[in-house]
Design a protein around this motif. Structure first.
Motif, PDB file in Angstrom:
ATOM      1  N   ALA A   1       0.840  -1.209   0.000  1.00  0.00           N
ATOM      2  CA  ALA A   1       0.000   0.000   0.000  1.00  0.00           C
ATOM      3  C   ALA A   1       0.866   1.247   0.000  1.00  0.00           C
ATOM      4  O   ALA A   1       0.826   2.063   0.910  1.00  0.00           O
ATOM      5  CB  ALA A   1      -0.940  -0.008   1.192  1.00  0.00           C
ATOM      6  N   SER A   2       1.677   1.372  -1.053  1.00  0.00           N
ATOM      7  CA  SER A   2       2.423   2.617  -1.248  1.00  0.00           C
ATOM      8  C   SER A   2       1.926   3.223  -2.574  1.00  0.00           C
ATOM      9  O   SER A   2       0.782   3.011  -2.939  1.00  0.00           O
ATOM     10  CB  SER A   2       3.920   2.312  -1.233  1.00  0.00           C
ATOM     11  N   PHE A   3       2.780   3.966  -3.265  1.00  0.00           N
ATOM     12  CA  PHE A   3       2.316   4.700  -4.451  1.00  0.00           C
ATOM     13  C   PHE A   3       1.600   3.805  -5.470  1.00  0.00           C
ATOM     14  O   PHE A   3       0.496   4.132  -5.923  1.00  0.00           O
ATOM     15  CB  PHE A   3       3.498   5.404  -5.136  1.00  0.00           C
ATOM     16  N   ALA A   4       2.228   2.684  -5.834  1.00  0.00           N
ATOM     17  CA  ALA A   4       1.662   1.844  -6.893  1.00  0.00           C
ATOM     18  C   ALA A   4       0.381   1.170  -6.420  1.00  0.00           C
ATOM     19  O   ALA A   4      -0.635   1.176  -7.133  1.00  0.00           O
ATOM     20  CB  ALA A   4       2.691   0.799  -7.324  1.00  0.00           C
ATOM     21  N   GLY A   5       0.412   0.583  -5.214  1.00  0.00           N
ATOM     22  CA  GLY A   5      -0.744  -0.137  -4.701  1.00  0.00           C
ATOM     23  C   GLY A   5      -1.923   0.787  -4.463  1.00  0.00           C
ATOM     24  O   GLY A   5      -3.075   0.459  -4.808  1.00  0.00           O
TER      25      GLY A   5
ATOM     26  N   LEU B   1      -3.221  -5.254   1.217  1.00  0.00           N
ATOM     27  CA  LEU B   1      -2.441  -5.916   2.272  1.00  0.00           C
ATOM     28  C   LEU B   1      -1.115  -5.179   2.412  1.00  0.00           C
ATOM     29  O   LEU B   1      -0.370  -5.054   1.429  1.00  0.00           O
ATOM     30  CB  LEU B   1      -2.157  -7.371   1.904  1.00  0.00           C
ATOM     31  N   GLU B   2      -0.807  -4.708   3.586  1.00  0.00           N
ATOM     32  CA  GLU B   2       0.414  -3.904   3.785  1.00  0.00           C
ATOM     33  C   GLU B   2       1.135  -4.387   5.033  1.00  0.00           C
ATOM     34  O   GLU B   2       0.529  -4.489   6.099  1.00  0.00           O
ATOM     35  CB  GLU B   2       0.048  -2.426   3.907  1.00  0.00           C
ATOM     36  N   LYS B   3       2.426  -4.668   4.883  1.00  0.00           N
ATOM     37  CA  LYS B   3       3.136  -5.231   6.043  1.00  0.00           C
ATOM     38  C   LYS B   3       3.516  -4.200   7.105  1.00  0.00           C
ATOM     39  O   LYS B   3       3.733  -4.549   8.254  1.00  0.00           O
ATOM     40  CB  LYS B   3       4.352  -6.041   5.594  1.00  0.00           C
TER      41      LYS B   3
ATOM     42  N   PRO C   1       8.830   8.411   0.786  1.00  0.00           N
ATOM     43  CA  PRO C   1      10.188   7.908   1.076  1.00  0.00           C
ATOM     44  C   PRO C   1      11.216   8.983   1.409  1.00  0.00           C
ATOM     45  O   PRO C   1      12.129   8.734   2.178  1.00  0.00           O
ATOM     46  CB  PRO C   1      10.599   7.179  -0.190  1.00  0.00           C
ATOM     47  N   ASN C   2      11.088  10.172   0.802  1.00  0.00           N
ATOM     48  CA  ASN C   2      12.073  11.184   1.215  1.00  0.00           C
ATOM     49  C   ASN C   2      11.490  12.132   2.266  1.00  0.00           C
ATOM     50  O   ASN C   2      11.861  13.305   2.328  1.00  0.00           O
ATOM     51  CB  ASN C   2      12.733  11.937   0.059  1.00  0.00           C
ATOM     52  N   GLY C   3      10.635  11.581   3.124  1.00  0.00           N
ATOM     53  CA  GLY C   3      10.089  12.349   4.244  1.00  0.00           C
ATOM     54  C   GLY C   3      11.185  12.960   5.104  1.00  0.00           C
ATOM     55  O   GLY C   3      11.077  14.098   5.570  1.00  0.00           O
TER      56      GLY C   3
ATOM     57  N   TYR D   1      16.213   5.036   4.833  1.00  0.00           N
ATOM     58  CA  TYR D   1      15.047   5.744   5.372  1.00  0.00           C
ATOM     59  C   TYR D   1      13.879   5.809   4.409  1.00  0.00           C
ATOM     60  O   TYR D   1      13.131   6.758   4.389  1.00  0.00           O
ATOM     61  CB  TYR D   1      15.439   7.133   5.888  1.00  0.00           C
ATOM     62  N   LYS D   2      13.688   4.717   3.664  1.00  0.00           N
ATOM     63  CA  LYS D   2      12.540   4.693   2.747  1.00  0.00           C
ATOM     64  C   LYS D   2      11.231   4.502   3.523  1.00  0.00           C
ATOM     65  O   LYS D   2      10.190   4.991   3.125  1.00  0.00           O
ATOM     66  CB  LYS D   2      12.735   3.556   1.745  1.00  0.00           C
ATOM     67  N   ARG D   3      11.295   3.760   4.604  1.00  0.00           N
ATOM     68  CA  ARG D   3      10.089   3.509   5.412  1.00  0.00           C
ATOM     69  C   ARG D   3      10.084   4.422   6.637  1.00  0.00           C
ATOM     70  O   ARG D   3      11.149   4.834   7.111  1.00  0.00           O
ATOM     71  CB  ARG D   3      10.056   2.050   5.878  1.00  0.00           C
TER      72      ARG D   3
HETATM   73  C1  LIG Z   1      15.087   7.769   0.138  1.00  0.00           C
HETATM   74  C2  LIG Z   1      14.310   7.677  -1.147  1.00  0.00           C
HETATM   75  C3  LIG Z   1      13.824   8.835  -1.738  1.00  0.00           C
HETATM   76  C4  LIG Z   1      13.104   8.762  -2.937  1.00  0.00           C
HETATM   77  N1  LIG Z   1      12.660   9.915  -3.512  1.00  0.00           N
HETATM   78  C5  LIG Z   1      11.992   9.860  -4.708  1.00  0.00           C
HETATM   79  C6  LIG Z   1      11.547  11.048  -5.350  1.00  0.00           C
HETATM   80  O1  LIG Z   1      11.732  12.169  -4.861  1.00  0.00           O
HETATM   81  N2  LIG Z   1      10.902  10.927  -6.542  1.00  0.00           N
HETATM   82  C7  LIG Z   1      10.665   9.714  -7.122  1.00  0.00           C
HETATM   83  O2  LIG Z   1      10.076   9.654  -8.196  1.00  0.00           O
HETATM   84  N3  LIG Z   1      11.079   8.576  -6.521  1.00  0.00           N
HETATM   85  C8  LIG Z   1      11.725   8.617  -5.339  1.00  0.00           C
HETATM   86  N4  LIG Z   1      12.150   7.451  -4.747  1.00  0.00           N
HETATM   87  C9  LIG Z   1      11.749   6.171  -5.343  1.00  0.00           C
HETATM   88  C10 LIG Z   1      10.330   5.855  -4.861  1.00  0.00           C
HETATM   89  O3  LIG Z   1      10.349   5.765  -3.479  1.00  0.00           O
HETATM   90  C11 LIG Z   1       9.791   4.551  -5.430  1.00  0.00           C
HETATM   91  O4  LIG Z   1       9.852   4.564  -6.826  1.00  0.00           O
HETATM   92  C12 LIG Z   1       8.336   4.354  -5.012  1.00  0.00           C
HETATM   93  O5  LIG Z   1       8.226   4.329  -3.612  1.00  0.00           O
HETATM   94  C13 LIG Z   1       7.795   3.040  -5.574  1.00  0.00           C
HETATM   95  O6  LIG Z   1       6.483   2.867  -5.149  1.00  0.00           O
HETATM   96  P1  LIG Z   1       5.887   1.398  -5.014  1.00  0.00           P
HETATM   97  O7  LIG Z   1       4.482   1.570  -4.556  1.00  0.00           O
HETATM   98  O8  LIG Z   1       6.127   0.612  -6.258  1.00  0.00           O
HETATM   99  O9  LIG Z   1       6.769   0.664  -3.911  1.00  0.00           O
HETATM  100  P2  LIG Z   1       7.183   1.021  -2.439  1.00  0.00           P
HETATM  101  O10 LIG Z   1       7.055   2.464  -2.177  1.00  0.00           O
HETATM  102  O11 LIG Z   1       8.480   0.342  -2.204  1.00  0.00           O
HETATM  103  O12 LIG Z   1       6.048   0.312  -1.573  1.00  0.00           O
HETATM  104  C14 LIG Z   1       5.841  -1.050  -1.513  1.00  0.00           C
HETATM  105  C15 LIG Z   1       4.926  -1.350  -0.342  1.00  0.00           C
HETATM  106  O13 LIG Z   1       4.732  -2.756  -0.275  1.00  0.00           O
HETATM  107  C16 LIG Z   1       4.854  -3.204   1.059  1.00  0.00           C
HETATM  108  N5  LIG Z   1       5.280  -4.604   1.032  1.00  0.00           N
HETATM  109  C17 LIG Z   1       6.454  -5.107   0.579  1.00  0.00           C
HETATM  110  N6  LIG Z   1       6.491  -6.442   0.708  1.00  0.00           N
HETATM  111  C18 LIG Z   1       5.304  -6.798   1.256  1.00  0.00           C
HETATM  112  C19 LIG Z   1       4.756  -8.039   1.656  1.00  0.00           C
HETATM  113  N7  LIG Z   1       5.410  -9.192   1.488  1.00  0.00           N
HETATM  114  N8  LIG Z   1       3.511  -8.042   2.225  1.00  0.00           N
HETATM  115  C20 LIG Z   1       2.814  -6.878   2.393  1.00  0.00           C
HETATM  116  N9  LIG Z   1       3.309  -5.679   2.043  1.00  0.00           N
HETATM  117  C21 LIG Z   1       4.528  -5.633   1.464  1.00  0.00           C
HETATM  118  C22 LIG Z   1       5.901  -2.269   1.658  1.00  0.00           C
HETATM  119  O14 LIG Z   1       5.819  -2.220   3.060  1.00  0.00           O
HETATM  120  C23 LIG Z   1       5.556  -0.945   0.990  1.00  0.00           C
HETATM  121  O15 LIG Z   1       4.634  -0.193   1.722  1.00  0.00           O
HETATM  122  C24 LIG Z   1      12.879   7.504  -3.546  1.00  0.00           C
HETATM  123  C25 LIG Z   1      13.384   6.332  -2.965  1.00  0.00           C
HETATM  124  C26 LIG Z   1      14.102   6.419  -1.783  1.00  0.00           C
HETATM  125  C27 LIG Z   1      14.662   5.143  -1.204  1.00  0.00           C
END
Ligand SMILES: Cc1cc2nc3c(=O)[nH]c(=O)nc-3n(C[C@H](O)[C@H](O)[C@H](O)COP(=O)(O)OP(=O)(O)OC[C@H]3O[C@@H](n4cnc5c(N)ncnc54)[C@H](O)[C@@H]3O)c2cc1C
Length: 444
Positions: free
Chosen positions: A8-12, A31-33, A41-43, A129-131
């Protein structure tokens, strides 16, 4: 129809909201762990920049907002196993194993800051510090540190170096390429910023590969080549990677352990989609796929998967790896391919670099723009910008120009507004010198 979304982050979240728009009767379960959802992520960077009062403000959405849209959120639900034949998911919640069935599944589990190549990088004292919980921990450890070593000179590492040096920390940055931000910029474009980093006292170690971190003792020891550096804290700013240990063998992976999807975000298993940082994407119009972990890609792939749940309707148009930021006094932005990576394409590519005044006012700031284009058709393939003025929004215009296959000649004719306070007589993105008539400003 039960739609389960893992992560449950950006994509979900983007996928869940779009499924709700399109399927009003669907039962949607996220479902979010983590114990919370929607953390940015850059909070920590926002906090260091005084843009938010505490990390609790670094959220783009809440559970309550999702629930108002009839999206169920199971927090602290860590998925352990997917059985894509029987369409079931096993997850652990509060120490108890639960099973859930789905009709449609979207995997949005993203990525973590991991490194298999640096021994000791998984140690507790190696800061990421992504989380949210990682950021809280990093914040207190960095507050208590006078010196910090950052491993990785990508966007995350260089932004951290800037913010920490403003806090009077002694910052060492280790990067294995011969310049920082190489994914997005050609070497000559980023030199002014790199120079500024040195002037601000960053101990820049280029061409160096960190091999080990010994973080149990204080100070922490980071080894690279035959050298080592000791500091109070170490930040891992290396590439992020997905963790997909819970998949079964039917879901096909790429060599780099990302999930293989088609342009509809479908995996090799029917009714299972994957989005965001756990997949590779098409880069531009090419069919070749690349790993580009960025928020915009996560959101757009989430929306595309939701649109294709029942039938393949919407094709993902690809990523241009568009970025923009402000670091060490410079606004920098990039989209499309760089000159360095154009060597790996089959196209004959030319480049041109120019400095353009931004307004008609005396003492106007300038922007340096690098155009990367097809040598025959002059179609724009990439652009890079650096300026002390805010030019960030211009990169989005140029990304659109690439997506719609505009040539340099088309760009010269692009409609734009004029106002002496904000623009030059010819706007920065119009002012593309004709390759054949330009004077010897071409340095290539
Ligand atoms: C420090 C930092 C700064 C960033 N700043 C930028 C920025 O300024 N601009 C930009 O475009 N991108 C930035 N990024 C990249 C950006 O964070 C990612 O591209 C983006 O978060 C991807 O989103 P997502 O939803 O695919 O995955 P994620 O954000 O990684 O989220 C995945 C989610 O799935 C959950 N999860 C994982 N495994 C399981 C499991 N087995 N069961 C249940 N839940 C699970 C996780 O807890 C998480 O909440 C940054 C990355 C970092 C590390």
């Amino acid at each position: 129809m039960i739609v389960v979304i893992i992560g449950a982050s950006f994509a979900g979240v983007a996928a869940a909201l779009e499924v709700r728009k399109k399927q009003s009767n669907a039962e949607i379960i996220l479902l979010e762990k983590q114990p919370t959802l929607g953390y940015i992520p850059n909070g920590l960077h926002l906090y260091w920049e005084n843009k938010i009062a505490n990390l609790g403000a670094a959220y783009f959405i809440t559970k309550e907002q999702l629930e108002k849209q009839n999206i169920q959120c199971y927090l602290e639900a860590a998925v352990e196993k997917i059985d894509s034949i029987h369409r079931t998911i096993n997850y652990l919640q509060h120490g108890k194993e639960e099973t859930i069935s789905y009709d449609k599944l979207i995997i949005a589990t993203g990525s973590s800051q991991l490194s298999q190549k640096i021994s000791g990088s998984d140690g507790e004292n190696v800061l990421k510090y992504k989380r949210h919980h990682e950021a809280e921990d990093a914040l207190s450890k960095i507050d208590a540190s006078k010196s910090v070593t950052i491993i990785g000179g990508g966007q995350v590492g260089v932004e951290a170096a800037d913010l920490l040096s403003k806090q009077q920390k002694h910052v060492t940055l280790i990067e294995n390429m011969d310049y920082v931000l190489f994914k997005y910029f050609d070497k000559e474009m980023i030199q002014p910023l790199q120079q500024k980093m040195l002037e601000q006292g960053i101990d820049l170690r280029l061409n160096q590969t960190a091999s080990s971190i010994e973080a149990e003792d204080q100070p922490v020891t980071i080894r690279f080549g035959n050298e080592m550096v000791k500091s109070d804290a170490v930040i891992l700013g290396v590439n992020v990677r997905p963790d997909l240990h819970f998949l079964d063998e039917h879901i096909r992976l790429h060599m780099d352990q990302t999930i293989a999807v088609d342009r509809y975000m479908r995996t090799s298993v029917e009714d299972v989609f994957a989005v965001g940082d756990c997949i590779q994407l098409t880069f531009g119009e090419d069919d070749e796929t690349v790993y580009i972990p960025l928020v915009n890609n996560a959101v757009r792939t989430g929306i595309v998967a939701a649109a294709n749940l029942i039938q393949p309707k919407m094709v993902f148009k690809g990523s241009l790896r568009t970025i923009g930021t402000f670091i060490f006094g410079y606004y920098i932005a990039s989209t499309g391919i760089t000159e360095a990576e154009s060597l790996f394409t089959n196209q004959k590519v030319e480049t041109y670099r120019q400095e353009v005044l931004l307004t008609s006012l005396p003492n106007s700031a300038t922007v340096t723009i690098k155009w990367v284009y097809d040598a025959t058709s002059h179609t724009l393939l990439g652009a890079q910008m650096i300026s002390t003025s805010d030019i960030l929004e211009k990169i989005n215009t140029l990304a659109l120009a690439i997506q719609t296959k505009q040539t340099l000649e088309d760009l010269q004719q692009k409609d734009y507004f004029f106002h002496p306070s904000f623009t030059q007589m010819i706007s920065a993105t119009n002012f593309v010198s004709w390759p054949e008539v330009r004077d010897d400003g071409n340095e290539n």
